[in-house]
Scaffold this active site. Structure first.
Site, PDB file in Angstrom:
ATOM      1  N   ASP A  60     -16.390  28.206 -18.032  1.00 43.26           N
ATOM      2  CA  ASP A  60     -16.857  27.374 -16.918  1.00 43.26           C
ATOM      3  C   ASP A  60     -18.354  27.100 -16.974  1.00 43.26           C
ATOM      4  OD1 ASP A  60     -14.216  27.545 -15.890  1.00 43.26           O
ATOM      5  OD2 ASP A  60     -14.716  29.498 -15.041  1.00 43.26           O
TER       6      ASP A  60
ATOM      7  N   LYS B 123     -26.523  23.601 -14.857  1.00 38.66           N
ATOM      8  CA  LYS B 123     -26.582  23.949 -13.433  1.00 38.66           C
ATOM      9  C   LYS B 123     -27.907  24.601 -13.013  1.00 38.66           C
ATOM     10  CE  LYS B 123     -21.961  23.994 -11.866  1.00 38.66           C
ATOM     11  NZ  LYS B 123     -20.890  24.707 -11.206  1.00 38.66           N
TER      12      LYS B 123
ATOM     13  N   LYS C 255     -19.001  22.933 -20.267  1.00 37.24           N
ATOM     14  CA  LYS C 255     -18.848  22.385 -21.627  1.00 37.24           C
ATOM     15  C   LYS C 255     -18.373  20.935 -21.578  1.00 37.24           C
ATOM     16  CE  LYS C 255     -15.996  25.790 -22.605  1.00 37.24           C
ATOM     17  NZ  LYS C 255     -16.221  26.735 -21.498  1.00 37.24           N
TER      18      LYS C 255
ATOM     19  N   GLY D 252     -10.243  24.147 -17.913  1.00 38.11           N
ATOM     20  CA  GLY D 252     -10.446  23.079 -16.937  1.00 38.11           C
ATOM     21  C   GLY D 252     -11.815  22.485 -17.168  1.00 38.11           C
ATOM     22  N   HIS D 253     -11.861  21.362 -17.857  1.00 37.50           N
ATOM     23  CA  HIS D 253     -13.154  20.748 -18.181  1.00 37.50           C
ATOM     24  C   HIS D 253     -13.408  19.589 -17.216  1.00 37.50           C
ATOM     25  CE1 HIS D 253     -12.770  22.451 -22.517  1.00 37.50           C
ATOM     26  NE2 HIS D 253     -13.116  23.366 -21.635  1.00 37.50           N
TER      27      HIS D 253
ATOM     28  N   GLN E  96     -12.685  27.992 -22.943  1.00 37.08           N
ATOM     29  CA  GLN E  96     -13.043  29.363 -22.546  1.00 37.08           C
ATOM     30  C   GLN E  96     -14.412  29.714 -23.156  1.00 37.08           C
ATOM     31  OE1 GLN E  96      -9.483  29.124 -23.847  1.00 37.08           O
ATOM     32  NE2 GLN E  96      -9.212  28.312 -21.807  1.00 37.08           N
TER      33      GLN E  96
HETATM   34  P1  IMP Z   1      -5.361  33.328 -19.710  1.00 30.27           P
HETATM   35  O1  IMP Z   1      -6.163  32.557 -20.691  1.00 30.27           O
HETATM   36  O2  IMP Z   1      -4.656  32.474 -18.689  1.00 30.27           O
HETATM   37  O3  IMP Z   1      -4.436  34.318 -20.367  1.00 30.27           O
HETATM   38  O4  IMP Z   1      -6.381  34.225 -18.845  1.00 30.27           O
HETATM   39  C1  IMP Z   1      -7.116  35.289 -19.417  1.00 30.27           C
HETATM   40  C2  IMP Z   1      -8.510  35.356 -18.821  1.00 30.27           C
HETATM   41  O5  IMP Z   1      -9.256  34.227 -19.239  1.00 30.27           O
HETATM   42  C3  IMP Z   1      -8.545  35.363 -17.298  1.00 30.27           C
HETATM   43  O6  IMP Z   1      -9.630  36.150 -16.874  1.00 30.27           O
HETATM   44  C4  IMP Z   1      -8.818  33.909 -16.958  1.00 30.27           C
HETATM   45  O7  IMP Z   1      -9.430  33.764 -15.702  1.00 30.27           O
HETATM   46  C5  IMP Z   1      -9.768  33.554 -18.090  1.00 30.27           C
HETATM   47  N1  IMP Z   1      -9.769  32.115 -18.395  1.00 30.27           N
HETATM   48  C6  IMP Z   1      -8.839  31.412 -19.064  1.00 30.27           C
HETATM   49  N2  IMP Z   1      -9.203  30.119 -19.168  1.00 30.27           N
HETATM   50  C7  IMP Z   1     -10.390  30.014 -18.559  1.00 30.27           C
HETATM   51  C8  IMP Z   1     -11.296  28.925 -18.363  1.00 30.27           C
HETATM   52  O8  IMP Z   1     -11.087  27.785 -18.789  1.00 30.27           O
HETATM   53  N3  IMP Z   1     -12.441  29.227 -17.695  1.00 30.27           N
HETATM   54  C9  IMP Z   1     -12.719  30.469 -17.257  1.00 30.27           C
HETATM   55  N4  IMP Z   1     -11.927  31.509 -17.420  1.00 30.27           N
HETATM   56  C10 IMP Z   1     -10.758  31.287 -18.064  1.00 30.27           C
END
Ligand code: IMP
Length: 433
Positions: A14, A329, A17, A41-42, A222
């Site tokens: 977050d 930010k 990017k 989520g971009h 991520q």
């Molecule tokens: P998963 O990728 O859904 O298995 O989640 C594993 C961890 O990665 C959790 O802490 C999620 O909140 C975090 N996570 C997954 N995708 C994102 C993202 O796009 N932004 C921030 N955290 C993420």
């Protein structure tokens, strides 16, 4: 310019990017996602309009740029088509501009169920996943029982056998469940038909572009501290979000990566469970969360907020070989009487300056803070470094020294235009400015 660059997260995700990729995209022929799935989520704002991308690379908002989904990405076909329909409804043309790797693995409906179940089983030790089935899909991939995109166009009997096996394994895990494998196969085949025109060999395509001197932007999802190998395991995602993922997730050689740009927020956030050494609580955290609108783009969950952690970014700089940072930010810190940055962790064994592997060591760590004066003049929308208040410039300088990497881009607002590209910086050189 014909240099290929990777843009990736330097903290816990977050970082913004999407905005940075969108900003750089006009200089590239293709934008290629190399890992993750629709857990990402971009968010991109273009002239006041908000676009949230999950699976489709952020380059899609620029006509003429090809968007690539690599073999390292896990694809939920329903989520993919939902996102494409949404984009087409808002006037963004996707057809003819998307290439999906035939080697990418698929997220099936039972992966989502298994994700939720696994979290429930962990109870207090839960990871805080996005419940999108990401972990179970990668488990099947590594367990050599995954279903790949190319399987949808091959031997039907082989696909049926694989799905039957997987569904019966799942039925053994989920008590009182008797999911029928047949509709799963039918759905998969229908999705395959819809996808067929966009599927191809990503490695061949990218090699061709590079041979013709047409640059590619590798887009990370991520972030490094969520990387399965280098993140705060087990509180991580299930893919290699750091630079190594580019090669394995797209089939490009290491030498194809001409530059690496890390994206970092001017503070730190994290969504989900796991360590966050500089975490703030109470009013200070609320102030950052509200002012930065720190709520998950995929799940809407409130993000945990804290001060900038230079230990984390220094670690990311080493793992990824960051050439520069895009600091985002900055404007969220406007109006704070004081800003802080963490330069080390105090532990019973002494001060740590390297990020530890063992989370127990991290749990005992107390951040060592450097305090700097804040600024009352708003930075929002500023496009030239020299126009920033002196205190903000000082903060950036100290942050660069402590992180060991130059801030070539500073973002001062969510819109494309609200950005400073530092003259004579690495990125300015990449862009031929
Ligand atoms: P998963 O990728 O859904 O298995 O989640 C594993 C961890 O990665 C959790 O802490 C999620 O909140 C975090 N996570 C997954 N995708 C994102 C993202 O796009 N932004 C921030 N955290 C993420």
């Amino acid at each position: 310019m014909s240099i290929n660059i990777a843009v990736l997260g330097s903290q816990w995700g977050d970082e913004g990017k999407g905005k940075i990729v969108d900003l750089l995209t006009p200089h590239f022929s293709a934008v290629a996602r190399y890992q993750g799935g629709h857990n990402a989520g971009h968010t991109v704002y273009v002239q006041g309009r908000k676009f949230v991308l999950h699976l489709v690379p952020s380059g899609i908002l620029h006509p003429g740029v090809t968007c690539v989904i690599g073999n390292g990405v896990v694809i939920d076909p329903q989520a993919l088509f939902g996102e494409i329909e949404q984009l087409e409804r808002t006037g963004v043309k996707v057809d003819g501009r998307l290439l999906i790797s035939e080697k990418a693995h698929l997220i099936l409906p039972y992966h989502r169920e298994l994700d939720v179940l696994s979290e429930a089983r962990r109870g207090e030790r839960k990871i805080g996943t996005t419940s999108r089935g990401i972990g179970p899909a990668y488990e099947d991939k590594i367990g050599r029982r995954g279903i790949r995109v190319c399987d949808l166009f091959g031997d039907r009997a082989a696909l049926e056998e694989e799905v039957r096996e997987n569904v019966s394994a799942r039925n053994r895990i989920i008590r009182d469940s008797t999911l029928d494998w047949r509709p799963v196969v039918e759905d998969l085949l229908a999705h395959g038909e819809r996808m067929r025109a966009w599927v191809g060999d990503v490695s061949v395509f990218l090699a061709g572009l590079m041979r013709d001197g047409r640059p590619v932007l590798f887009e990370g999802a991520q972030a490094t501290l969520l990387d399965i190998d280098h993140g705060t395991y087990p509180f991580v995602t299930s893919s290699n979000a750091s630079v190594g993922g580019v090669c394995t997730g797209l089939g490009v050689p290491p030498r194809a990566i001409g530059g690496v740009l890390g994206v970092a927020k001017a503070y730190t956030t994290r969504v989900g469970e796991g360590p966050l050494p500089t975490e703030l609580h109470g009013e200070e955290a609320d102030r950052l969360r509200e002012s930065g609108q720190e709520y998950g783009a995929s799940t809407g969950r409130p993000r945990r907020c804290g001060w900038y952690d230079a230990v984390v970014v220094r670690y990311s700089a080493r793992i990824n070989g960051l050439d520069a940072l895009a600091l985002t930010k900055l404007d969220v810190l406007d109006g704070l009487p004081e800003v802080r940055l963490c330069t080390g962790y105090r532990t019973p064994q002494g001060t740590l300056t390297e990020f530890p592997a063992d989370l127990r060591a991290l749990a005992l760590a107390e951040p060592v803070y450097e305090r700097l004066p804040g600024w009352s003049v708003p930075t929002r929308g500023i496009t030239r470094l020299e126009e920033l208040p002196a205190e903000a410039r000082r903060y950036i300088e100290r942050l660069e020294e402590a992180s060991g990497v130059e801030c070539a881009i500073v973002s001062t607002g969510s819109d494309r235009g609200e950005t400073i590209v530092k003259p004579a910086s690495t990125v300015a050189g990449w862009l031929g400015r």
